[in-house]
Scaffold this motif. Structure first.
Motif, PDB file in Angstrom:
ATOM      1  N   ASP A   1      43.096  34.474  77.549  1.00 25.52           N
ATOM      2  CA  ASP A   1      41.516  33.730  77.351  1.00 25.52           C
ATOM      3  C   ASP A   1      40.537  35.438  77.880  1.00 25.52           C
ATOM      4  O   ASP A   1      39.708  35.605  77.113  1.00 25.52           O
ATOM      5  CB  ASP A   1      40.904  33.202  78.379  1.00 25.52           C
ATOM      6  CG  ASP A   1      41.132  31.408  77.741  1.00 25.52           C
ATOM      7  OD1 ASP A   1      42.008  31.545  77.185  1.00 25.52           O
ATOM      8  OD2 ASP A   1      40.926  30.708  78.352  1.00 25.52           O
TER       9      ASP A   1
ATOM     10  N   ARG B   1      47.283  31.447  80.632  1.00 26.38           N
ATOM     11  CA  ARG B   1      46.240  31.424  80.269  1.00 26.38           C
ATOM     12  C   ARG B   1      44.636  32.597  80.416  1.00 26.38           C
ATOM     13  O   ARG B   1      44.039  32.552  79.594  1.00 26.38           O
ATOM     14  CB  ARG B   1      45.274  29.615  80.380  1.00 26.38           C
ATOM     15  CG  ARG B   1      44.468  29.225  79.202  1.00 26.38           C
ATOM     16  CD  ARG B   1      44.867  27.515  79.085  1.00 26.38           C
ATOM     17  NE  ARG B   1      45.300  26.805  80.312  1.00 26.38           N
ATOM     18  CZ  ARG B   1      44.325  25.911  80.473  1.00 26.38           C
ATOM     19  NH1 ARG B   1      42.422  26.116  79.593  1.00 26.38           N
ATOM     20  NH2 ARG B   1      43.915  25.075  81.065  1.00 26.38           N
TER      21      ARG B   1
ATOM     22  N   ARG C   1      43.666  21.941  89.339  1.00 26.34           N
ATOM     23  CA  ARG C   1      44.477  21.229  88.263  1.00 26.34           C
ATOM     24  C   ARG C   1      45.816  20.322  88.000  1.00 26.34           C
ATOM     25  O   ARG C   1      46.551  19.181  87.656  1.00 26.34           O
ATOM     26  CB  ARG C   1      44.771  22.475  86.922  1.00 26.34           C
ATOM     27  CG  ARG C   1      44.977  22.098  85.404  1.00 26.34           C
ATOM     28  CD  ARG C   1      44.248  21.633  85.363  1.00 26.34           C
ATOM     29  NE  ARG C   1      42.591  21.757  85.061  1.00 26.34           N
ATOM     30  CZ  ARG C   1      41.752  21.684  84.250  1.00 26.34           C
ATOM     31  NH1 ARG C   1      42.820  22.575  83.614  1.00 26.34           N
ATOM     32  NH2 ARG C   1      40.963  22.384  84.192  1.00 26.34           N
TER      33      ARG C   1
ATOM     34  N   ARG D   1      41.782  38.147  74.807  1.00 23.31           N
ATOM     35  CA  ARG D   1      41.655  38.678  73.711  1.00 23.31           C
ATOM     36  C   ARG D   1      40.436  39.061  72.902  1.00 23.31           C
ATOM     37  O   ARG D   1      39.542  39.692  73.771  1.00 23.31           O
ATOM     38  CB  ARG D   1      41.374  37.087  73.101  1.00 23.31           C
ATOM     39  CG  ARG D   1      39.997  36.340  73.668  1.00 23.31           C
ATOM     40  CD  ARG D   1      40.106  34.914  73.340  1.00 23.31           C
ATOM     41  NE  ARG D   1      38.711  34.308  73.603  1.00 23.31           N
ATOM     42  CZ  ARG D   1      38.434  33.577  73.744  1.00 23.31           C
ATOM     43  NH1 ARG D   1      38.907  32.420  74.608  1.00 23.31           N
ATOM     44  NH2 ARG D   1      36.999  33.168  74.190  1.00 23.31           N
TER      45      ARG D   1
ATOM     46  N   ARG E   1      37.462  30.675  65.849  1.00 21.94           N
ATOM     47  CA  ARG E   1      36.850  30.595  66.484  1.00 21.94           C
ATOM     48  C   ARG E   1      35.429  30.236  66.092  1.00 21.94           C
ATOM     49  O   ARG E   1      34.165  30.153  65.945  1.00 21.94           O
ATOM     50  CB  ARG E   1      36.564  31.960  67.574  1.00 21.94           C
ATOM     51  CG  ARG E   1      37.779  32.041  68.440  1.00 21.94           C
ATOM     52  CD  ARG E   1      37.246  33.002  69.796  1.00 21.94           C
ATOM     53  NE  ARG E   1      36.173  32.470  70.281  1.00 21.94           N
ATOM     54  CZ  ARG E   1      36.366  31.395  71.379  1.00 21.94           C
ATOM     55  NH1 ARG E   1      37.687  31.563  71.606  1.00 21.94           N
ATOM     56  NH2 ARG E   1      35.596  31.361  73.093  1.00 21.94           N
TER      57      ARG E   1
ATOM     58  N   ARG F   1      41.028  22.096  72.075  1.00 27.15           N
ATOM     59  CA  ARG F   1      41.677  21.513  72.810  1.00 27.15           C
ATOM     60  C   ARG F   1      42.586  20.768  71.546  1.00 27.15           C
ATOM     61  O   ARG F   1      44.006  19.652  70.781  1.00 27.15           O
ATOM     62  CB  ARG F   1      41.723  20.660  74.053  1.00 27.15           C
ATOM     63  CG  ARG F   1      41.518  21.401  74.999  1.00 27.15           C
ATOM     64  CD  ARG F   1      41.182  20.422  76.377  1.00 27.15           C
ATOM     65  NE  ARG F   1      41.775  21.749  77.712  1.00 27.15           N
ATOM     66  CZ  ARG F   1      42.674  21.373  78.155  1.00 27.15           C
ATOM     67  NH1 ARG F   1      43.828  20.732  77.730  1.00 27.15           N
ATOM     68  NH2 ARG F   1      42.802  21.630  79.468  1.00 27.15           N
TER      69      ARG F   1
ATOM     70  N   ASP G   1      32.819  31.019  76.304  1.00 27.38           N
ATOM     71  CA  ASP G   1      31.476  32.045  75.058  1.00 27.38           C
ATOM     72  C   ASP G   1      30.734  31.558  75.262  1.00 27.38           C
ATOM     73  O   ASP G   1      29.723  32.459  73.812  1.00 27.38           O
ATOM     74  CB  ASP G   1      32.407  33.052  74.307  1.00 27.38           C
ATOM     75  CG  ASP G   1      32.697  31.448  73.204  1.00 27.38           C
ATOM     76  OD1 ASP G   1      33.299  30.234  73.059  1.00 27.38           O
ATOM     77  OD2 ASP G   1      33.144  31.738  72.050  1.00 27.38           O
TER      78      ASP G   1
ATOM     79  N   THR H   1      33.030  22.647  74.900  1.00 30.25           N
ATOM     80  CA  THR H   1      33.645  23.154  74.079  1.00 30.25           C
ATOM     81  C   THR H   1      34.808  23.380  74.171  1.00 30.25           C
ATOM     82  O   THR H   1      35.757  22.940  73.060  1.00 30.25           O
ATOM     83  CB  THR H   1      32.725  24.477  73.815  1.00 30.25           C
ATOM     84  OG1 THR H   1      33.425  25.020  75.071  1.00 30.25           O
ATOM     85  CG2 THR H   1      31.151  24.611  73.426  1.00 30.25           C
TER      86      THR H   1
END
Ligand code: CDP
Length: 218
Positions: free
Chosen positions: A180, A176, A153, A183, A105, A40, A127, A35
């Motif tokens: 995330d 990030r 990464r 929010r 979303r 992205r 989620d 997802t």
């Protein structure tokens, strides 16, 4: 025949979710749905069209004229395959700004539920166990220390010839994670019924075995 099997995998950036999910999909013959790739892809389009990721109205207009779909495990944006393009660091730096928009979303969750309808799936994201597939048969929350996630990464980005330093990657991942997790709409959080898998000092194979053992009830 086995009944439909639905597995949700959530966790922060760089925890190893997608590598683990792909391997489990192969072992258990499930369809893998990434997802994050969908958020992205929309972010890539915004960057290409020069739309500010924080301009909610412009992003909503953009989403209305955008098609995002998977075919044979590849992601397509308006008919073009964009597997590599969506992994660029500029996309990673901007994706969370777009993913926090409520209407974005709603649209993505609708598409994701549609994708999960047809058969046995393993879906990864932020989620999935909490919002997208709350009735999943198994839920996993995959984590690792922030330093370890940044190391992984950084290695990936260097291997794909992108110019970054470890410290830049570490601060981007922290930022990030912050967006995330804080929010308003479906923040990254462990579903109370999810198994937590800490990958910090484990190999991918150990994590995959641990998850498969839980699913197969060993
Ligand atoms: O691979 P990595 O962990 O870096 O991230 P990803 O899974 O590709 O997701 C990229 C971003 O999309 C995340 O940082 C979230 O902002 C957003 N996302 C989300 O909000 N909800 C999801 N179900 C999946 C991703």
């Amino acid at each position: 025949m086995r009944e439909r099997l639905v597995i949700a995998i959530d966790g922060p950036a760089g925890a190893g979710k997608s590598t683990i999910a792909k391997k489990i999909a192969k072992i258990l013959k499930l369809e893998y749905i990434d997802t994050g790739a969908m958020y992205r892809a929309l972010t890539l389009k915004a960057i290409e069209e020069g739309v500010d990721p924080e301009d909610t109205e412009a992003i909503l207009e953009l989403i209305g004229s955008t098609s995002i779909y998977f075919k044979d495990n590849h992601i397509y944006l308006d008919g073009t395959r964009v597997d590599e393009e969506i992994r660029q660091n500029i996309v990673s730096r901007n994706v969370s700004k777009i993913a926090k928009i409520k209407e974005v979303r709603e649209k993505m969750v609708e598409l994701q539920r549609e994708l999960a309808k047809s058969g046995s799936v393993i879906m990864d994201g932020r989620d999935i166990g909490t919002v997208v597939l709350p009735d999943a048969n198994y839920k996993f929350f995959v984590t690792a220390s922030v330093e370890e996630r940044a190391r992984r990464r950084y290695k990936e980005l260097i291997e794909s010839n992108q110019k970054v330093t470890y410290d830049q990657v570490l601060s981007q991942i922290k930022e990030r994670d912050r967006i995330d997790s804080t929010r308003e709409i479906s923040p990254l959080q462990k579903s109370p019924d999810a198994y937590e898998i800490d990958t910090t000092n484990k190999t991918i194979e150990q994590c995959v075995d641990e998850i498969v053992d839980i699913i197969e009830g060993r």
